[in-house]
Scaffold this motif. Structure first.
Motif, PDB file in Angstrom:
ATOM      1  N   ASN A  13       0.834  -1.210   0.000  1.00  0.00           N
ATOM      2  CA  ASN A  13       0.000   0.000   0.000  1.00  0.00           C
ATOM      3  C   ASN A  13       0.870   1.262   0.000  1.00  0.00           C
ATOM      4  O   ASN A  13       0.593   2.230  -0.699  1.00  0.00           O
ATOM      5  N   ASP A  14       1.932   1.237   0.792  1.00  0.00           N
ATOM      6  CA  ASP A  14       2.800   2.422   0.910  1.00  0.00           C
ATOM      7  C   ASP A  14       3.459   2.782  -0.418  1.00  0.00           C
ATOM      8  O   ASP A  14       3.653   3.954  -0.721  1.00  0.00           O
ATOM      9  N   ASP A  18       2.882   6.410  -2.231  1.00  0.00           N
ATOM     10  CA  ASP A  18       3.946   7.337  -2.652  1.00  0.00           C
ATOM     11  C   ASP A  18       3.747   7.752  -4.112  1.00  0.00           C
ATOM     12  O   ASP A  18       3.989   8.910  -4.471  1.00  0.00           O
ATOM     13  N   ASP A 125      -1.918   4.629   4.393  1.00  0.00           N
ATOM     14  CA  ASP A 125      -1.569   5.882   3.733  1.00  0.00           C
ATOM     15  C   ASP A 125      -2.227   5.894   2.350  1.00  0.00           C
ATOM     16  O   ASP A 125      -2.181   4.892   1.634  1.00  0.00           O
TER      17      ASP A 125
END
Ligand SMILES: Nc1nc2c(ncn2[C@@H]2O[C@H](COP(=O)(O)OP(=O)(O)O)[C@@H](O)[C@H]2O)c(=O)[nH]1
Ligand SMILES: [Mg+2]
Length: 219
Positions: A13-14, A18, A125
Motif C-alpha cells: 500500500n505504501d 507514494d 496511507d
C-alpha cells in the motif's frame, strides 16, 4: 504468519501511496484524508467546507456501500468520485489511484472522506498531505484514549456537534488532554456543522495549508 502478511499488505500500500503523492503534487493538489466514526459529521464538514472555500475542490467519497454522500456533494456542483469498498473498513491507496484517474482537478484541494472507522484508516496511507480526525461530542470524550493511532497522526482534530453540548456529557478538557498527550502539534477545531459556528476558522486554516504547500512546491 498473519502479522507478516499484514505487514506485506501495508508495505505494498505504501508504494502506491507514494506514487499517488507524486501525482497529486504534480497536479498541485492539497489532499486531506478525513477520518471519523460513522455519523461523526465527515460529510457535513465537507459540505460546509466546500460552501466556504475560495479554492477549486474535488471530493473522493469512501463507503462500504451506497452513494448517499457522493450525491450530497454532487448537488453542490463539486466533482466527486464514489469508491465503494464492498466490505472493507478503510480506503487504500490503490482505490484512490483509480479514483484519481477519473478526476480532472488541478490546482486545488482534494477532500477524501474515508470509510467511517477510527481504527483501520490510520494504517493505510493514501498519498495524502495529512489526516484530519472528525470526532463529535455525542461520541464521548474518551476517543483519543481508546483509538490513539489515528489521533497521533492527525494534523487537525475537529470536535463537531458543539451545538449538542448541553444535551450530552462531553468533557472537552478530558478530550483535549487526550489529544495533546498523543499529539501536541494537532490543531483542534471545536465547531458545529449544523449552526456553522467555528467553520470559518477551520476553512481559513485549510486554505492556509493549501497556500503554504504551494509556496513550498514553487520555491
Ligand atoms: N446536531 C448536529 N448534528 C450534526 C452536525 N453535523 C452533522 N450532524 C448530523 O449527524 C448525522 C451524521 O452526519 P454525517 O455528516 O452524515 O456523518 P458521517 O457519517 O461522518 O459522514 C447527520 O444526521 C447530520 O445531519 C452538527 O454539528 N450538529
Ligand atoms: Mg459520510
Amino acid at each position: 504468519m498473519e502479522i507478516e502478511l499484514y505487514q506485506r499488505v501495508l508495505a505494498a500500500n505504501d508504494i502506491v501511496a507514494d506514487e499517488n503523492r507524486e501525482i497529486l503534487n504534480r497536479r498541485r493538489l492539497l489532499t486531506v484524508n478525513i477520518i471519523g466514526s460513522p455519523g461523526a459529521g465527515k460529510t457535513s464538514l465537507i459540505c460546509q467546507t466546500l460552501a466556504g472555500l475560495r479554492v477549486p475542490c474535488a471530493v473522493i467519497e469512501g463507503d462500504i456501500a451506497s452513494d448517499f454522500d457522493a450525491r450530497k456533494i454532487a448537488a453542490l456542483g463539486v466533482p466527486v468520485i464514489q469508491i465503494n469498498t464492498g466490505g472493507s473498513c478503510h480506503l487504500n491507496a490503490v482505490s484512490v489511484a483509480a479514483a484519481l484517474d477519473k478526476l480532472a482537478l488541478e490546482d486545488g484541494i482534494l477532500l477524501v472522506e474515508n470509510v467511517g472507522n477510527l481504527i483501520c484508516p490510520a494504517s493505510f496511507d493514501l498519498g495524502e498531505d495529512f489526516k484530519v480526525v472528525v470526532a463529535s461530542v455525542a461520541e464521548g470524550g474518551d476517543k483519543p484514549y481508546k483509538y490513539p493511532a489515528v489521533f497521533q497522526q492527525a494534523k487537525a482534530v475537529v470536535i463537531n456537534k458543539i451545538d449538542l453540548l448541553a444535551q450530552v456529557d462531553f468533557d472537552r478538557d478530558f478530550f483535549q488532554a487526550g489529544v495533546r498527550a498523543l499529539n501536541p502539534q494537532a490543531v483542534i477545531f471545536p465547531l458545529s456543522c449544523k449552526t456553522g459556528v467555528g467553520i470559518g476558522g477551520w476553512s481559513t486554516w485549510l486554505q492556509e495549508q493549501w497556500q503554504t504547500k504551494f509556496r513550498k512546491l514553487f520555491s
